[in-house]
Design a protein around this motif. Structure first.
Motif, PDB file in Angstrom:
ATOM      1  N   ARG A 272       8.282  -3.338   6.891  1.00 11.33           N
ATOM      2  CA  ARG A 272       7.755  -2.243   7.080  1.00 11.33           C
ATOM      3  C   ARG A 272       7.553  -1.373   5.719  1.00 11.33           C
ATOM      4  NH1 ARG A 272       5.147  -4.378   9.965  1.00 11.33           N
ATOM      5  NH2 ARG A 272       4.376  -3.986  12.405  1.00 11.33           N
ATOM      6  N   GLY A 277       1.867  -2.173   4.915  1.00  8.41           N
ATOM      7  CA  GLY A 277       0.646  -1.030   5.024  1.00  8.41           C
ATOM      8  C   GLY A 277       1.139   0.086   4.069  1.00  8.41           C
ATOM      9  N   LEU A 278       2.169  -0.017   3.516  1.00  9.99           N
ATOM     10  CA  LEU A 278       2.600   1.255   2.786  1.00  9.99           C
ATOM     11  C   LEU A 278       2.298   0.820   1.322  1.00  9.99           C
ATOM     12  CD1 LEU A 278       6.265   2.534   3.748  1.00  9.99           C
ATOM     13  CD2 LEU A 278       3.980   3.699   4.012  1.00  9.99           C
ATOM     14  N   SER A 289       0.261  11.925   6.774  1.00 12.30           N
ATOM     15  CA  SER A 289       1.039  11.122   7.895  1.00 12.30           C
ATOM     16  C   SER A 289       2.069  10.219   7.805  1.00 12.30           C
ATOM     17  CB  SER A 289      -0.103  10.521   8.874  1.00 12.30           C
ATOM     18  OG  SER A 289      -0.577   9.359   8.131  1.00 12.30           O
ATOM     19  N   HIS A 290       2.022   9.536   6.487  1.00 13.35           N
ATOM     20  CA  HIS A 290       2.989   8.452   6.307  1.00 13.35           C
ATOM     21  C   HIS A 290       4.120   9.074   5.840  1.00 13.35           C
ATOM     22  CE1 HIS A 290       0.189   4.959   5.314  1.00 13.35           C
ATOM     23  NE2 HIS A 290       0.112   5.211   6.570  1.00 13.35           N
ATOM     24  N   ALA A 293       5.901  10.478   8.697  1.00 10.82           N
ATOM     25  CA  ALA A 293       6.849   9.173   9.397  1.00 10.82           C
ATOM     26  C   ALA A 293       8.046   8.693   8.712  1.00 10.82           C
ATOM     27  CB  ALA A 293       5.698   8.256   9.603  1.00 10.82           C
ATOM     28  N   LEU A 294       7.947   8.829   7.446  1.00 13.02           N
ATOM     29  CA  LEU A 294       9.116   8.461   6.383  1.00 13.02           C
ATOM     30  C   LEU A 294      10.274   9.459   6.608  1.00 13.02           C
ATOM     31  CD1 LEU A 294       7.603   7.131   3.296  1.00 13.02           C
ATOM     32  CD2 LEU A 294       8.744   5.811   4.826  1.00 13.02           C
ATOM     33  N   LEU A 341       7.640   1.684  14.813  1.00 10.24           N
ATOM     34  CA  LEU A 341       7.287   0.710  13.830  1.00 10.24           C
ATOM     35  C   LEU A 341       6.593  -0.536  14.348  1.00 10.24           C
ATOM     36  CD1 LEU A 341      10.311   1.099  11.314  1.00 10.24           C
ATOM     37  CD2 LEU A 341       8.054   2.018  11.073  1.00 10.24           C
ATOM     38  N   TRP A 345       1.813   0.008   9.251  1.00  7.48           N
ATOM     39  CA  TRP A 345       1.393   1.335   8.755  1.00  7.48           C
ATOM     40  C   TRP A 345      -0.183   1.153   8.523  1.00  7.48           C
ATOM     41  CZ3 TRP A 345       5.115   5.384   7.951  1.00  7.48           C
ATOM     42  CH2 TRP A 345       6.353   4.805   7.903  1.00  7.48           C
ATOM     43  N   THR A 346      -0.722   2.509   8.913  1.00  4.29           N
ATOM     44  CA  THR A 346      -2.123   2.275   8.829  1.00  4.29           C
ATOM     45  C   THR A 346      -2.651   3.586   7.674  1.00  4.29           C
ATOM     46  OG1 THR A 346      -2.546   4.036  10.592  1.00  4.29           O
ATOM     47  CG2 THR A 346      -2.946   1.569  11.142  1.00  4.29           C
ATOM     48  N   GLU A 348      -4.689   6.427   6.562  1.00  2.00           N
ATOM     49  CA  GLU A 348      -5.268   7.724   6.999  1.00  2.00           C
ATOM     50  C   GLU A 348      -6.425   8.032   6.676  1.00  2.00           C
ATOM     51  OE1 GLU A 348      -2.902  11.679   7.645  1.00  2.00           O
ATOM     52  OE2 GLU A 348      -3.604  11.678   5.540  1.00  2.00           O
TER      53      GLU A 348
END
Length: 383
Positions: A272, A277-278, A289-290, A293-294, A341, A345-346, A348
């Motif tokens: 992850r 996705g990151l 958004s990431h 989340a982080l 998780l 990750w998507t 944005e």
């Protein structure tokens, strides 16, 4: 020439102190950098500028050190180095650090960058102070009409040692700039993983039957000299055996909970953070958004070894109820992390599709099932 040198030295020290103060007083919640940036109108990329400034400073202090310890001492050459540091390198370093904001890089990353840059400035002041001592000594020799002497070994060592500390500080700034936010998070998660592994190792080695505290208490109370154990009642012995058995049972419960928690960390790092996705390039800003989340992920993962440490400490003190409470908290945070998780990750933005399940998605569902199966004693009903 000597007067100009001393002015430049004083300026470097003043700038270093002023810039440290600026970094310390910058509002932690600064959001001067917008979450969505227009690439055409964007200013300098903070992390590449930060790395370039620290690299340039390292090169300049290397020259400064060599000029200070080798004869003849040449003020004009030292002036040139200090002018470059004052006019270009330090302002660029401060600019880059201030461009690293909470809104664009997470609060934790910004705090780390600012702390490392302040350390670098502090170490630079130490080196400049050593150079100033050398310059003062050379001034006295010149005014006294004495021939310039080779700098004594202890004074050379002081300059070299201060230079080494600046190098180390520069390298740390370059490293964090090169890793970026995701690389920084990975390093932190690896540290928390190691804490959990260490806690498991200590707990595995701990034997509740080794009650050294009782022996120490006996000595303090004057027992043990005449066979204090022989005077111990059978009831006390039975209670000790029951307590030891209970502690051993709880130790097993703790280890059953901690081992899957320990396995969670490398799985998250590999599936992850390093992929999934990151965007890991330090030149690219992550979507807001990431970043949020982080921030949440780091807070949860950091709290887990803290809860585990409290759980182990309570167990060593024979407080099973308290230990169970902290283990329950550690398990709850771990479950929350894995559940958050399950999907990759998507990206944005409008039209972003829901990500498909991957290898980690399947693993996470199995992990959630396993941790519930091996920790029934930590259920709320077990309070």
């Amino acid at each position: 020439m000597a007067d100009r040198l001393h002015r430049l030295l004083a300026t470097t020290l003043a700038l270093s102190e002023q810039f440290q103060s600026t970094l310390s007083t910058t509002p932690a919640s600064s959001s001067s950098q917008p979450e969505e940036k227009d690439s055409k109108n964007a200013g300098p990329a903070p992390l590449p500028l930060l790395s370039a400034s620290a690299t340039a400073l390292k090169a300049q202090v290397t020259k400064l050190s060599l000029l200070a310890i080798n004869a003849p001492f040449t003020p004009s050459a030292v002036n040139s180095v200090l002018s470059a540091v004052n006019d270009s390198v330090l302002p660029s370093l401060l600019t880059a650090a201030l461009l690293v904001t909470d809104a664009a890089y997470t609060k934790s990353f910004r705090a780390e960058v600012h702390a490392l840059v302040k350390t670098l400035l502090k170490e630079l002041s130490g080196l400049v102070g050593e150079v100033k001592n050398v310059a003062d000594k050379k001034d006295r020799e010149n005014k006294g009409g004495r021939k310039e002497e080779e700098l004594p070994a202890p004074e050379k060592d002081s300059v070299v040692g201060a230079t080494g500390r600046v190098w180390d500080a520069c390298d740390m700034v370059v490293e964090i700039a090169g890793k970026g936010v995701v690389g920084f998070v990975i390093k932190r998660v690896e540290e928390w993983r190691d804490l959990v592994k260490d806690a498991i190792g200590e707990l595995e080695e701990w034997d509740p039957a080794d009650d050294d505290d009782d022996d120490w208490d006996n000595l303090l109370n004057g027992d043990g000299e005449d066979g204090g154990d022989d005077d111990k009642s059978e009831n006390d012995e039975d209670e000790d055996e029951e307590e030891t058995a209970a502690l051993n049972e709880h130790k097993k419960t703790a280890l059953r909970a901690l081992k899957p928690i320990s396995a969670m960390y490398p799985a998250i790092i590999s599936n992850r953070l390093k992929k999934g996705g990151l965007e890991i390039s330090p030149d690219v800003l992550l979507p807001s958004s990431h970043l949020r989340a982080l921030e949440t992920l780091m807070a949860d993962l950091q709290s887990i070894p803290e809860h585990i440490d409290e759980a182990a400490g309570s167990l060593y003190e024979a407080d099973i109820r308290k230990s169970t409470s902290y283990l329950r908290k550690a398990k709850g945070r771990a479950v929350k992390v894995v559940e958050s998780l399950v999907l990759p990750w998507t990206a944005e933005g409008a039209g972003a599709e829901t990500p498909e399940e991957d290898k980690f998605s399947v693993w996470s569902k199995t992990w959630l099932k396993v941790i519930e199966e091996v920790t029934p004693a930590l259920d709320e009903k077990g309070k």
